[in-house]
Design a protein around this motif. Structure first.
Motif, PDB file in Angstrom:
ATOM      1  N   LYS A   1       0.356 -20.919  47.878  1.00 20.40           N
ATOM      2  CA  LYS A   1      -0.174 -20.652  49.222  1.00 20.40           C
ATOM      3  C   LYS A   1      -1.138 -21.740  49.669  1.00 20.40           C
ATOM      4  O   LYS A   1      -1.179 -22.094  50.848  1.00 20.40           O
ATOM      5  N   ARG A   2      -1.920 -22.272  48.751  1.00 17.52           N
ATOM      6  CA  ARG A   2      -2.870 -23.330  49.110  1.00 17.52           C
ATOM      7  C   ARG A   2      -2.191 -24.690  48.994  1.00 17.52           C
ATOM      8  O   ARG A   2      -1.640 -25.020  47.939  1.00 17.52           O
ATOM      9  N   PRO A   3      -2.249 -25.497  50.029  1.00 21.21           N
ATOM     10  CA  PRO A   3      -1.626 -26.819  49.954  1.00 21.21           C
ATOM     11  C   PRO A   3      -2.143 -27.656  48.786  1.00 21.21           C
ATOM     12  O   PRO A   3      -1.375 -28.406  48.169  1.00 21.21           O
ATOM     13  N   ALA A   4      -3.426 -27.511  48.455  1.00 18.95           N
ATOM     14  CA  ALA A   4      -4.004 -28.325  47.385  1.00 18.95           C
ATOM     15  C   ALA A   4      -3.387 -28.003  46.028  1.00 18.95           C
ATOM     16  O   ALA A   4      -3.433 -28.834  45.112  1.00 18.95           O
ATOM     17  N   ALA A   5      -2.793 -26.803  45.888  1.00 15.79           N
ATOM     18  CA  ALA A   5      -2.199 -26.412  44.615  1.00 15.79           C
ATOM     19  C   ALA A   5      -0.764 -26.916  44.470  1.00 15.79           C
ATOM     20  O   ALA A   5      -0.182 -26.810  43.391  1.00 15.79           O
ATOM     21  N   ARG A   6      -0.206 -27.487  45.532  1.00 18.62           N
ATOM     22  CA  ARG A   6       1.162 -27.986  45.471  1.00 18.62           C
ATOM     23  C   ARG A   6       1.189 -29.413  44.936  1.00 18.62           C
ATOM     24  O   ARG A   6       0.151 -30.045  44.754  1.00 18.62           O
ATOM     25  N   TYR A   7       2.389 -29.912  44.735  1.00 18.45           N
ATOM     26  CA  TYR A   7       2.530 -31.312  44.350  1.00 18.45           C
ATOM     27  C   TYR A   7       1.960 -32.191  45.457  1.00 18.45           C
ATOM     28  O   TYR A   7       2.099 -31.875  46.652  1.00 18.45           O
ATOM     29  N   PRO A   8       1.344 -33.305  45.108  1.00 22.69           N
ATOM     30  CA  PRO A   8       0.731 -34.146  46.146  1.00 22.69           C
ATOM     31  C   PRO A   8       1.734 -34.917  46.979  1.00 22.69           C
ATOM     32  O   PRO A   8       1.405 -35.360  48.089  1.00 22.69           O
ATOM     33  N   SER A   9       2.949 -35.108  46.472  1.00 20.82           N
ATOM     34  CA  SER A   9       3.920 -35.917  47.203  1.00 20.82           C
ATOM     35  C   SER A   9       5.327 -35.582  46.742  1.00 20.82           C
ATOM     36  O   SER A   9       5.537 -34.944  45.699  1.00 20.82           O
ATOM     37  N   ALA A  10       6.315 -36.063  47.517  1.00 23.59           N
ATOM     38  CA  ALA A  10       7.711 -35.872  47.139  1.00 23.59           C
ATOM     39  C   ALA A  10       8.030 -36.621  45.853  1.00 23.59           C
ATOM     40  O   ALA A  10       8.844 -36.165  45.032  1.00 23.59           O
ATOM     41  N   VAL A  11       7.397 -37.769  45.656  1.00 20.64           N
ATOM     42  CA  VAL A  11       7.610 -38.528  44.427  1.00 20.64           C
ATOM     43  C   VAL A  11       7.166 -37.719  43.217  1.00 20.64           C
ATOM     44  O   VAL A  11       7.829 -37.723  42.161  1.00 20.64           O
ATOM     45  N   ALA A  12       6.066 -36.986  43.339  1.00 17.07           N
ATOM     46  CA  ALA A  12       5.583 -36.157  42.232  1.00 17.07           C
ATOM     47  C   ALA A  12       6.593 -35.060  41.891  1.00 17.07           C
ATOM     48  O   ALA A  12       6.753 -34.690  40.721  1.00 17.07           O
ATOM     49  N   VAL A  13       7.300 -34.533  42.911  1.00 16.49           N
ATOM     50  CA  VAL A  13       8.338 -33.535  42.658  1.00 16.49           C
ATOM     51  C   VAL A  13       9.482 -34.164  41.859  1.00 16.49           C
ATOM     52  O   VAL A  13       9.979 -33.581  40.883  1.00 16.49           O
TER      53      VAL A  13
END
Length: 682
Positions: A257-269
């Motif tokens: 739910k919090r953006p900060a808890a997601r991957y920072p970028s598509a490259v990180a995914v």
């Protein structure tokens, strides 16, 4: 909008996608006859919406990525702004998902493609902002699936240069289970919440979650008030228990739910996917890959819930083969079943050539059957199959299944996708990913493998008695017969559990009540579909016999010249009958699609002349003529009509009563001469 012309060059054919800002239509470029997509601004082109439309056109012209369509023409400054995009084969994401059982390997492949596309978009200084399944166009199978994003969404400026781009005022997106929750956060009136790169990563995760589970991570009903839907988007947590355990850490971060808890970028995914252990993802099979010591992959033939089938070249024996990569079962069990299948030798069954392991995945090497899957034949048919085609398909399939049963095996996955319709309408049973030995059912499995529309009730209940196990295939044959007659199985739909419940409890409507034809087959089909296997058609041989008896010609004898025409091809028979009616108006022509039916008709009343196609599903022309001499006194003369025969066949055929050999298509003048000579009409 349908069939609308744009500047007289582009003709639309149907809408494929729409959002609040624009709609995309399939279309044709009249100058080149090439397929195109036409994206048109919807509603009044006010300055803000026109700016957004123009910005997307500029963005598409600069994006050089395979997951975005190529911009062919930019008419964003027209009175009604539109752009023309490269046409791409495929189908909408939701339609593509509906036909497939989810696989972890395909989910990771989809996520990788979306992450790669988002990386290209973000690198251009823009975020999509409202990534949803409706924007996706999909083509291909398995881990060769290709995804195209038909829209760049809101094209929200992001990154260090975002401040240099003029902001475009837009309303908040409509509530959706695929849109990031921060876009619905509480804010001051007039304040705009802009999407970020992490908002897009949430959307990508939500789309692939939809592929894996069948629904978005947050369920929103159309009747939900906006405030209820938004509150659910902000607070409701996705049910990650429905996601394969090895993939959960990735989706926990993507759908945070919090953006900060997601991957920072598509490259990180992409890095997270690459870091998964091999046990967490299946190896992608691509053209050019070498399997074992002798096979080279050419292309994907098909993909289902239990594996991927590819066309490959056997470089040692210099022949094409089909290789089925399996996603289930113990390797030793599969090897035992492969050995049993290898003993099945029948013209209506794809032969097993080999078995092996490729990077931890078991595979079967099978005979490659030329032709099309029956599923594709049914999809492209413009009218219901004729009775001849129905009988030919059912009889050929049943003969193949009977051979499998004689080896002590159950096919377990009979359906149109696993039946090949080859040249001369030769039927082949293939795809043995779920084949099991009869004694396998001594211990009932908890997992229900198979396609729901074709599952027998006892299989759904996991109460299969070994001595009755082969009747699961009889049930599937009944489903196939029902589908060939009516156009669809008796129970089908996107909800697997509902379909299985209908198999267990819902009565089957007689097929003739839906199709308006072939009422005489109702009893045969309904007996094969009995929910109690003990009261079902006992075996495939009985099913074939009942099918033939139901279709036997019971008309009374008629006066005049009697001609028996035996050909499995309905169109060929129709053409020949027209010639006969022209040449011999008083003749009575009795037709048969298969050899066994022809023998029954001949035994009832001797024909004066027999016209025989050599290639038939249950027996060839040579066998028919030999048996005809045994059942009919003073066997009538025969004319062989075929597209496949040769001079080498003639001595044997002549010994069996053949008096003429004519290639197809039949030449009317030559046919007239042959008839006159045989019938002493000259």
């Amino acid at each position: 909008m349908r069939n609308v012309a744009f500047y007289e060059r582009y003709q639309s054919t149907g809408k494929v996608f729409a959002d609040a800002a624009a709609a995309i239509y399939g279309g044709v470029d009249r100058e080149t006859d090439a397929a195109v997509f036409i994206k048109v601004m919807e509603g009044e082109p006010d300055p803000a919406r026109r700016l957004a439309f123009t910005r997307e056109a500029q963005l598409l012209s600069s994006l050089q990525h395979p997951s975005f369509p190529k911009l062919l023409a930019d008419h964003s400054s027209a009175v009604r702004p539109f752009v023309v995009l490269e046409g791409i084969r495929g189908q909408p994401f939701d339609a593509w998902v509906a036909d497939r059982r989810p696989r972890a390997s395909v989910a990771l492949h989809l996520l990788s493609q979306l992450a790669s596309a988002l990386h290209a978009l973000h690198s251009s200084g823009h975020a999509n902002g409202e990534l949803t399944p409706g924007m996706l166009w999909v083509r291909g199978q398995g881990t060769l699936t290709e995804v195209t994003l038909l829209s760049t969404g809101r094209a929200t400026p992001v990154g260090p240069d975002a401040a240099t781009l003029r902001p475009i005022p837009r309303p908040a997106p409509p509530p959706s289970g695929f849109v990031a929750p921060e876009l619905f956060a509480l804010h001051e009136p007039g304040e705009t919440i802009q999407a970020t790169e992490r908002s897009d990563l949430y959307g990508a995760g939500a789309i692939v979650y939809r592929y894996l589970t069948g629904h978005p991570p947050v369920a929103i009903a159309p009747s939900d008030p906006a405030e209820v839907a938004i509150e659910r988007i902000r607070t409701a947590q996705p049910d990650l228990a429905k996601v394969e355990r090895g993939l959960r850490p990735i989706f926990e971060r993507l759908l945070a739910k919090r953006p900060a808890a997601r991957y920072p970028s598509a490259v990180a995914v992409l890095e997270a996917i690459a870091a998964l252990p091999s046990s967490g993802r299946a190896t992608a099979i691509s053209p050019g890959d070498r399997v074992g010591d002798q096979y080279v992959v050419h292309s994907v033939l098909g993909e289902g819930g239990f594996g991927v089938t590819v066309l490959a070249r056997d470089e040692t024996l210099q022949r094409d083969v089909a290789i089925k990569f399996l996603h289930r079962g113990d390797a030793e069990d599969l090897l035992g079943e492969a050995r049993a299948m290898a003993r099945v030798t029948h013209p209506n069954v794809a032969a097993i050539y080999g078995y092996g392991m490729h990077e931890g995945i078991a595979y079967l090497v099978m005979q490659y059957l030329q032709g099309e899957p029956l599923s594709r034949v049914l999809e492209t048919a413009t009218e219901p199959l004729g009775v001849t085609d129905v009988v030919t398909i059912l009889d050929g399939t049943a003969m193949g299944v009977e051979a499998i049963h004689e080896a002590g095996l159950v096919h377990g996955d009979l359906k149109p996708a696993n039946i090949v319709v080859g040249p001369a309408f030769r039927i082949g049973v293939t795809d043995f990913g779920l084949v099991k030995a009869v004694d396998h059912f001594v211990k009932q499995a908890k997992r229900i493998d198979g396609t729901p529309a074709y599952l027998a009730p006892e299989h759904i209940r996991s109460r299969v008695r070994p001595q009755l196990a082969h009747r699961m295939d009889v049930y599937a044959l009944g489903i196939l017969a029902y589908e060939l007659i009516t156009g669809s199985p008796p129970f089908d739909g996107p909800d697997r559990s509902l379909v299985m419940q209908r198999h267990l409890h819902a009565p089957v409507t007689p097929p003739s009540e839906l199709a308006g034809r072939l009422e005489r087959l109702d009893s045969v089909v309904l007996r094969a579909l009995h929910k109690d296997p003990k009261r079902r058609t006992p075996d495939v041989a009985t099913f074939r016999q009942e099918l033939r008896e139901a279709l036997a010609d019971d008309e009374e004898a008629t006066e005049g010249l009697r001609i028996l025409l035996v050909d499995p091809d309905r169109d060929e028979r129709t053409a020949i009958v027209q010639v006969i009616e022209k040449l011999v108006p008083a003749a009575h022509v009795t037709q048969a699609a298969i050899g066994s039916a022809a023998l029954r008709r001949a035994a009832k009343r001797r024909p004066d002349l027999v016209l025989v196609e050599l290639a038939m599903p249950d027996m060839n022309g040579v066998e028919l003529l030999a048996q005809l001499r045994a059942v009919v006194e003073d066997a009538p003369p025969a004319v062989i009509l075929t597209a496949n025969g040769s001079a080498a066949d003639w001595p044997l055929l002549r010994a069996l009563g053949a008096r003429a050999f004519m290639p197809k298509p039949v030449d009317e003048e030559i046919f007239a001469l042959v008839l006159e000579k045989l019938l002493d009409r000259g």
